[in-house]
Design an enzyme around this catalytic site. Structure first.
Site, PDB file in Angstrom:
ATOM      1  N   CYS A   1     -22.414  -0.163  26.733  1.00  0.00           N
ATOM      2  CA  CYS A   1     -23.656   0.056  26.982  1.00  0.00           C
ATOM      3  C   CYS A   1     -24.409  -1.329  27.057  1.00  0.00           C
ATOM      4  CB  CYS A   1     -23.676   1.041  26.020  1.00  0.00           C
ATOM      5  SG  CYS A   1     -23.371   2.516  25.931  1.00  0.00           S
TER       6      CYS A   1
ATOM      7  N   CYS B   1     -31.226   1.610  22.948  1.00  0.00           N
ATOM      8  CA  CYS B   1     -30.181   2.384  22.539  1.00  0.00           C
ATOM      9  C   CYS B   1     -30.573   4.194  22.457  1.00  0.00           C
ATOM     10  CB  CYS B   1     -29.497   1.977  21.169  1.00  0.00           C
ATOM     11  SG  CYS B   1     -28.663   0.083  21.047  1.00  0.00           S
TER      12      CYS B   1
ATOM     13  N   HIS C   1       0.929  -1.241   0.006  1.00  0.00           N
ATOM     14  CA  HIS C   1      -0.353  -0.239   0.306  1.00  0.00           C
ATOM     15  C   HIS C   1       1.100   1.207   0.434  1.00  0.00           C
ATOM     16  CE1 HIS C   1      -3.823  -1.518   0.477  1.00  0.00           C
ATOM     17  NE2 HIS C   1      -3.366  -2.503   0.942  1.00  0.00           N
TER      18      HIS C   1
HETATM   19  C1  HEC Z   1     -28.408   3.980  30.121  1.00  0.00           C
HETATM   20  C2  HEC Z   1     -27.721   4.768  29.155  1.00  0.00           C
HETATM   21  C3  HEC Z   1     -27.413   3.944  27.718  1.00  0.00           C
HETATM   22  C4  HEC Z   1     -27.947   2.984  27.203  1.00  0.00           C
HETATM   23  C5  HEC Z   1     -29.224   2.576  27.105  1.00  0.00           C
HETATM   24  C6  HEC Z   1     -26.869   2.859  26.130  1.00  0.00           C
HETATM   25  N1  HEC Z   1     -25.587   4.222  25.719  1.00  0.00           N
HETATM   26 FE1  HEC Z   1     -24.315   4.313  24.789  1.00  0.00          FE
HETATM   27  N2  HEC Z   1     -23.429   5.482  26.391  1.00  0.00           N
HETATM   28  C7  HEC Z   1     -23.989   5.884  27.478  1.00  0.00           C
HETATM   29  C8  HEC Z   1     -23.102   6.444  28.271  1.00  0.00           C
HETATM   30  C9  HEC Z   1     -23.169   6.817  29.660  1.00  0.00           C
HETATM   31  C10 HEC Z   1     -21.661   6.976  27.523  1.00  0.00           C
HETATM   32  C11 HEC Z   1     -20.731   7.492  27.605  1.00  0.00           C
HETATM   33  C12 HEC Z   1     -20.814   8.973  27.556  1.00  0.00           C
HETATM   34  C13 HEC Z   1     -20.698   9.284  25.890  1.00  0.00           C
HETATM   35  O1  HEC Z   1     -20.089   9.071  25.065  1.00  0.00           O
HETATM   36  O2  HEC Z   1     -22.660   9.585  25.994  1.00  0.00           O
HETATM   37  C14 HEC Z   1     -22.066   5.836  25.899  1.00  0.00           C
HETATM   38  C15 HEC Z   1     -21.448   6.213  25.746  1.00  0.00           C
HETATM   39  C16 HEC Z   1     -21.770   5.064  23.798  1.00  0.00           C
HETATM   40  C17 HEC Z   1     -21.426   5.458  22.493  1.00  0.00           C
HETATM   41  C18 HEC Z   1     -19.901   6.286  22.474  1.00  0.00           C
HETATM   42  C19 HEC Z   1     -19.814   7.720  22.101  1.00  0.00           C
HETATM   43  C20 HEC Z   1     -18.453   8.837  22.148  1.00  0.00           C
HETATM   44  O3  HEC Z   1     -18.932   9.871  21.329  1.00  0.00           O
HETATM   45  O4  HEC Z   1     -17.225   8.607  22.672  1.00  0.00           O
HETATM   46  C21 HEC Z   1     -21.410   5.160  21.802  1.00  0.00           C
HETATM   47  C22 HEC Z   1     -21.489   4.494  20.562  1.00  0.00           C
HETATM   48  C23 HEC Z   1     -22.585   3.943  22.091  1.00  0.00           C
HETATM   49  N3  HEC Z   1     -22.676   4.333  23.731  1.00  0.00           N
HETATM   50  C24 HEC Z   1     -23.534   3.284  22.180  1.00  0.00           C
HETATM   51  C25 HEC Z   1     -25.169   2.319  22.266  1.00  0.00           C
HETATM   52  C26 HEC Z   1     -25.066   1.504  21.824  1.00  0.00           C
HETATM   53  C27 HEC Z   1     -25.149   1.130  20.754  1.00  0.00           C
HETATM   54  C28 HEC Z   1     -26.897   1.125  22.759  1.00  0.00           C
HETATM   55  C29 HEC Z   1     -27.685   0.394  22.724  1.00  0.00           C
HETATM   56  C30 HEC Z   1     -27.180  -1.189  22.660  1.00  0.00           C
HETATM   57  C31 HEC Z   1     -26.162   2.256  24.096  1.00  0.00           C
HETATM   58  N4  HEC Z   1     -25.122   2.877  23.544  1.00  0.00           N
HETATM   59  C32 HEC Z   1     -26.752   2.263  24.792  1.00  0.00           C
HETATM   60  C33 HEC Z   1     -25.226   5.691  28.130  1.00  0.00           C
HETATM   61  C34 HEC Z   1     -26.273   4.368  27.846  1.00  0.00           C
HETATM   62  C1  HEC Z   2       0.627  -8.545  -0.659  1.00  0.00           C
HETATM   63  C2  HEC Z   2      -0.066  -7.822  -0.820  1.00  0.00           C
HETATM   64  C3  HEC Z   2      -0.932  -6.618   0.469  1.00  0.00           C
HETATM   65  C4  HEC Z   2      -0.957  -6.821   1.391  1.00  0.00           C
HETATM   66  C5  HEC Z   2       0.893  -7.230   2.071  1.00  0.00           C
HETATM   67  C6  HEC Z   2      -1.704  -5.753   2.147  1.00  0.00           C
HETATM   68  N1  HEC Z   2      -2.501  -5.314   1.476  1.00  0.00           N
HETATM   69 FE1  HEC Z   2      -3.926  -4.309   2.571  1.00  0.00          FE
HETATM   70  N2  HEC Z   2      -5.190  -4.954   0.306  1.00  0.00           N
HETATM   71  C7  HEC Z   2      -4.466  -5.379  -0.514  1.00  0.00           C
HETATM   72  C8  HEC Z   2      -5.452  -5.467  -1.986  1.00  0.00           C
HETATM   73  C9  HEC Z   2      -5.493  -6.426  -3.473  1.00  0.00           C
HETATM   74  C10 HEC Z   2      -6.519  -4.975  -1.396  1.00  0.00           C
HETATM   75  C11 HEC Z   2      -7.782  -4.907  -2.203  1.00  0.00           C
HETATM   76  C12 HEC Z   2      -8.457  -5.973  -2.273  1.00  0.00           C
HETATM   77  C13 HEC Z   2      -9.608  -6.357  -1.169  1.00  0.00           C
HETATM   78  O1  HEC Z   2      -9.813  -5.539  -0.533  1.00  0.00           O
HETATM   79  O2  HEC Z   2      -9.299  -7.170  -0.529  1.00  0.00           O
HETATM   80  C14 HEC Z   2      -6.423  -4.422   0.118  1.00  0.00           C
HETATM   81  C15 HEC Z   2      -7.379  -3.284   1.443  1.00  0.00           C
HETATM   82  C16 HEC Z   2      -6.790  -3.156   1.760  1.00  0.00           C
HETATM   83  C17 HEC Z   2      -7.810  -1.770   2.902  1.00  0.00           C
HETATM   84  C18 HEC Z   2      -9.231  -2.117   2.441  1.00  0.00           C
HETATM   85  C19 HEC Z   2      -9.318  -0.370   1.223  1.00  0.00           C
HETATM   86  C20 HEC Z   2     -10.648   0.207   0.886  1.00  0.00           C
HETATM   87  O3  HEC Z   2     -10.933   0.909  -0.176  1.00  0.00           O
HETATM   88  O4  HEC Z   2     -11.305  -0.724   1.754  1.00  0.00           O
HETATM   89  C21 HEC Z   2      -6.943  -1.635   3.938  1.00  0.00           C
HETATM   90  C22 HEC Z   2      -8.131  -1.164   4.983  1.00  0.00           C
HETATM   91  C23 HEC Z   2      -5.946  -2.669   4.144  1.00  0.00           C
HETATM   92  N3  HEC Z   2      -5.933  -3.304   2.895  1.00  0.00           N
HETATM   93  C24 HEC Z   2      -5.353  -2.367   5.173  1.00  0.00           C
HETATM   94  C25 HEC Z   2      -3.764  -3.336   5.175  1.00  0.00           C
HETATM   95  C26 HEC Z   2      -3.224  -3.857   5.972  1.00  0.00           C
HETATM   96  C27 HEC Z   2      -3.452  -2.049   7.502  1.00  0.00           C
HETATM   97  C28 HEC Z   2      -1.528  -4.360   5.900  1.00  0.00           C
HETATM   98  C29 HEC Z   2      -1.255  -4.416   6.692  1.00  0.00           C
HETATM   99  C30 HEC Z   2      -1.710  -4.915   8.151  1.00  0.00           C
HETATM  100  C31 HEC Z   2      -2.807  -4.541   4.736  1.00  0.00           C
HETATM  101  N4  HEC Z   2      -3.480  -3.935   4.147  1.00  0.00           N
HETATM  102  C32 HEC Z   2      -1.269  -5.308   3.909  1.00  0.00           C
HETATM  103  C33 HEC Z   2      -3.430  -5.708  -0.415  1.00  0.00           C
HETATM  104  C34 HEC Z   2      -2.060  -6.111   0.583  1.00  0.00           C
END
Ligand code: HEC
Ligand code: HEC
Length: 224
Positions: free
Chosen positions: A185, A140, A43
């Site tokens: 969460c 959520c 890459h």
């Molecule tokens: C009881 C309330 C509550 C529920 C239900 C809840 N969360 Fe959260 N969630 C929080 C709190 C508190 C945090 C930490 C503060 C923040 O970043 O919102 C958080 C953080 C997050 C974050 C990170 C946001 C950031 O910017 O870092 C994501 C993404 C998230 N929740 C997704 C979900 C999802 C998906 C669900 C359902 C599976 C869910 N939450 C259910 C309270 C809740």
């Molecule tokens: C042998 C060559 C090769 C190596 C080594 C390789 N890649 Fe890739 N990578 C590819 C090819 C080819 C694609 C596109 C085809 C696919 O997504 O499978 C790709 C796709 C990707 C994508 C997705 C790009 C998109 O546009 O969605 C990511 C992210 C990525 N590589 C990260 C990595 C990382 C991190 C490493 C090392 C840990 C790595 N690659 C090592 C060949 C390689």
């Protein structure tokens, strides 16, 4: 968020999430796996090849026949292209590579594709988002739409957007993925959380990314 946390996030020297970005940059150019390749081997300069990539995840992958998020894409690279083992969820390595790739999209608005095959996952995510769960029987949306701005045991509830992930949470004293936040969460309402990387969380991630459409990526964000 309070002034102090905002200032920490905006400070390029003090934002603790930037250590993860730096470590990710190091990993980007480190050879790993049986084939002796690094991400850079294929890459090149990430600031060009990875610019705006993160803004389009999660996405439906035709070949894999499933939804993939950025973490899953990176692990696919390691296992399918580099003959290296997949990185565990929440490992420093996976969080750092994800943070580094996402950082290349800073300022780019989120814009995921929910057409075609992706629509059904979006639908699933929406259902999850609005379904009451846990002993507190809260969905959520009841917190993040209806109660945004209110306090929950000292935390100010936000609108629950995803443009800051992976984030550095002061409460965790570490970086964390969006799926780790979902688990938190779920626990907050005393519901049984799903596995990191599970199908349920991937659909939820797609729905939330769609819900955050147009918000600029600001990862790694700092949270209280
Ligand atoms: C009881 C309330 C509550 C529920 C239900 C809840 N969360 Fe959260 N969630 C929080 C709190 C508190 C945090 C930490 C503060 C923040 O970043 O919102 C958080 C953080 C997050 C974050 C990170 C946001 C950031 O910017 O870092 C994501 C993404 C998230 N929740 C997704 C979900 C999802 C998906 C669900 C359902 C599976 C869910 N939450 C259910 C309270 C809740
Ligand atoms: C042998 C060559 C090769 C190596 C080594 C390789 N890649 Fe890739 N990578 C590819 C090819 C080819 C694609 C596109 C085809 C696919 O997504 O499978 C790709 C796709 C990707 C994508 C997705 C790009 C998109 O546009 O969605 C990511 C992210 C990525 N590589 C990260 C990595 C990382 C991190 C490493 C090392 C840990 C790595 N690659 C090592 C060949 C390689």
């Amino acid at each position: 968020m309070g002034e102090q946390v905002r200032a920490l996030q905006d400070d390029e020297f003090l934002n603790p999430g930037l250590f993860a970005v730096e470590y990710g940059e190091e990993l980007w150019s480190t050879q790993t796996g049986e084939m002796g390749l690094s991400c850079q081997s294929c890459h090149g300069d990430a600031s060009e090849s990875m610019r705006s990539v993160a803004a389009g995840y999660p996405q439906f992958d035709e070949e894999l026949g499933s939804l993939v998020n950025l973490e899953a894409r990176i692990n696919e690279m390691l296992t399918a292209y580099m003959d290296a083992p997949a990185l565990p969820h929440e490992s420093d390595e996976l969080l750092s590579l994800t943070a580094f790739v996402t950082y290349q999209s800073r300022g780019i608005p989120i814009g995921v594709d929910i057409s075609g095959e992706a629509e059904r996952y979006w639908q699933e995510g929406q259902e999850y988002y609005t379904q009451r769960r846990g002993q507190l029987n809260l969905a959520c949306n009841q917190c993040h739409d209806d109660l945004a701005g209110f306090n929950l045991r000292g935390d100010r509830i936000s609108q629950g957007h995803v443009n800051g992930f992976p984030v550095y949470r002061l409460m965790w004293n570490s970086m964390g993925s969006l799926h780790r936040m979902f688990r938190w969460c779920n626990w907050a309402v005393r519901a049984e959380p799903y596995e990191l990387g599970s199908g349920e969380y991937l659909s939820l991630e797609l729905y939330l990314a769609w819900r955050s459409s147009g918000l600029p990526i600001e990862a790694p964000a700092v949270r209280p």
